[in-house]
Write a protein that holds these residues in place. Structure first.
Motif, mmCIF file in Angstrom:
data_model
loop_
_atom_site.group_PDB
_atom_site.id
_atom_site.type_symbol
_atom_site.label_atom_id
_atom_site.label_comp_id
_atom_site.label_asym_id
_atom_site.label_seq_id
_atom_site.Cartn_x
_atom_site.Cartn_y
_atom_site.Cartn_z
ATOM 1 N N TRP A 54 5.948 -18.659 -33.364
ATOM 2 C CA TRP A 54 6.219 -19.073 -31.979
ATOM 3 C C TRP A 54 6.704 -17.860 -31.187
ATOM 4 O O TRP A 54 7.686 -17.214 -31.567
ATOM 5 N N PRO A 55 6.046 -17.524 -30.071
ATOM 6 C CA PRO A 55 6.442 -16.328 -29.311
ATOM 7 C C PRO A 55 7.832 -16.477 -28.691
ATOM 8 O O PRO A 55 8.272 -17.581 -28.360
ATOM 9 N N PRO A 61 12.957 -18.457 -27.597
ATOM 10 C CA PRO A 61 11.595 -18.998 -27.676
ATOM 11 C C PRO A 61 11.007 -19.212 -26.285
ATOM 12 O O PRO A 61 11.684 -19.726 -25.384
ATOM 13 N N MET A 62 9.756 -18.798 -26.126
ATOM 14 C CA MET A 62 9.057 -19.088 -24.874
ATOM 15 C C MET A 62 8.721 -20.569 -24.808
ATOM 16 O O MET A 62 8.680 -21.270 -25.838
ATOM 17 N N LEU A 63 8.447 -21.050 -23.615
ATOM 18 C CA LEU A 63 7.991 -22.424 -23.439
ATOM 19 C C LEU A 63 6.476 -22.460 -23.552
ATOM 20 O O LEU A 63 5.788 -21.618 -22.969
ATOM 21 N N PHE A 92 1.970 -19.528 -23.507
ATOM 22 C CA PHE A 92 3.424 -19.508 -23.497
ATOM 23 C C PHE A 92 3.913 -18.636 -22.346
ATOM 24 O O PHE A 92 3.247 -17.668 -21.970
ATOM 25 N N HIS A 93 5.090 -18.979 -21.821
ATOM 26 C CA HIS A 93 5.671 -18.081 -20.826
ATOM 27 C C HIS A 93 7.191 -18.209 -20.806
ATOM 28 O O HIS A 93 7.776 -19.158 -21.332
ATOM 29 N N ASP A 94 7.806 -17.206 -20.206
ATOM 30 C CA ASP A 94 9.246 -17.164 -19.988
ATOM 31 C C ASP A 94 9.553 -18.136 -18.852
ATOM 32 O O ASP A 94 9.427 -17.802 -17.673
ATOM 33 N N ARG A 127 11.797 -23.898 -30.768
ATOM 34 C CA ARG A 127 10.655 -23.854 -29.860
ATOM 35 C C ARG A 127 11.046 -24.554 -28.564
ATOM 36 O O ARG A 127 12.024 -25.295 -28.509
ATOM 37 N N ARG A 128 10.252 -24.327 -27.520
ATOM 38 C CA ARG A 128 10.498 -24.979 -26.232
ATOM 39 C C ARG A 128 9.194 -25.623 -25.765
ATOM 40 O O ARG A 128 8.136 -24.974 -25.754
#
Length: 238
Positions: A54-55, A61-63, A92-94, A127-128
């Protein structure tokens, strides 16, 4: 993917021959999405895919903002689909927008992965995600607009005629809430040397404040090669 014949006819009627040839030559395929009751692709949700890392961004963790079903996309775009025809693209992003504003270079607060769907593996606890919103897809050809960052005035002899043309063809090429590939139709800052990969507008479950849309960008070379490691992000603020 061909433009509707009505769009081609209007373009050749409203613009001079050279301008019309250039504009029609810029057509790009895309998939337009609207939120639906069910769908293979989705905004948010938990992906049912094989194991992956998971990035994270700055240690958090990014969403996971969106997941795109590759088989569905390949079926809709055929040879215009540049990625594998199985698995999923995970975006995924911040979600807190901590990444420094990148302007015309975009920022690095994003990550895109292609992950196989088999064998399905347990997801990591750290994770998000946001509640799932299924997406209904429709293939749609696109033409460049003023939002693209292209120098339209260098190729269109009468920009006013282009403005009127765009108003006429909008009912034939409506702007969807979300778009995969194609041309840029949000107001996020275009990234130099890149084209849109995925455009997502704010939906239920996103908590972006004044941010109303997020765009993931990819270079032409990376798109042709199916490379996802250099994707950039910009966003539109109301």
């Amino acid at each position: 993917m061909n433009l509707p014949p009505e769009v081609r006819a209007l373009t050749r009627t409203r613009l001079d021959a050279d301008s019309a040839d250039w504009l029609l030559g810029q057509a790009r395929p895309s998939i337009a999405y609207e939120v639906a009751d069910e769908g293979w692709s989705a905004i948010g949700g938990d992906p049912a895919v094989a194991a992956f890392a998971w990035p994270s961004y700055q240690g958090e963790p990014m969403l996971m903002l969106a997941q795109i079903d590759c088989a569905e996309s390949a079926g809709l775009l055929g040879p215009d689909w540049p990625f594998p025809d199985t698995g999923r693209l995970l975006f995924f992003h911040d979600d807190d927008f901590r990444a420094p504003w990148g302007g015309a270079e975009g920022d690095d607060g994003c990550h895109v992965l292609h992950v196989a769907t088999d064998p399905v593996a347990p997801l990591p606890p750290a994770r998000r995600t946001i509640p799932v919103l299924p997406l209904d897809p429709a293939p749609q050809a696109t033409l460049p607009g003023w939002e693209d960052g292209l120098d339209l005035t260098a190729n269109i002899s009468d920009p006013r005629a282009l403005i009127h043309l765009q108003e006429e063809i909008r009912p034939l090429l409506p702007v969807p809430s979300h778009r995969l590939l194609g041309h840029h139709d949000k107001l996020a800052t275009p990234v130099d040397g890149h084209r849109p990969l995925l455009q997502i507008a704010a939906e239920e479950g996103t908590a972006w404040g004044e941010v109303v849309a997020v765009t993931f960008w990819i270079t032409e070379a990376d798109l042709k090669a199916g490379v996802l490691t250099n994707v950039r992000r910009t966003y539109e603020v109301a």
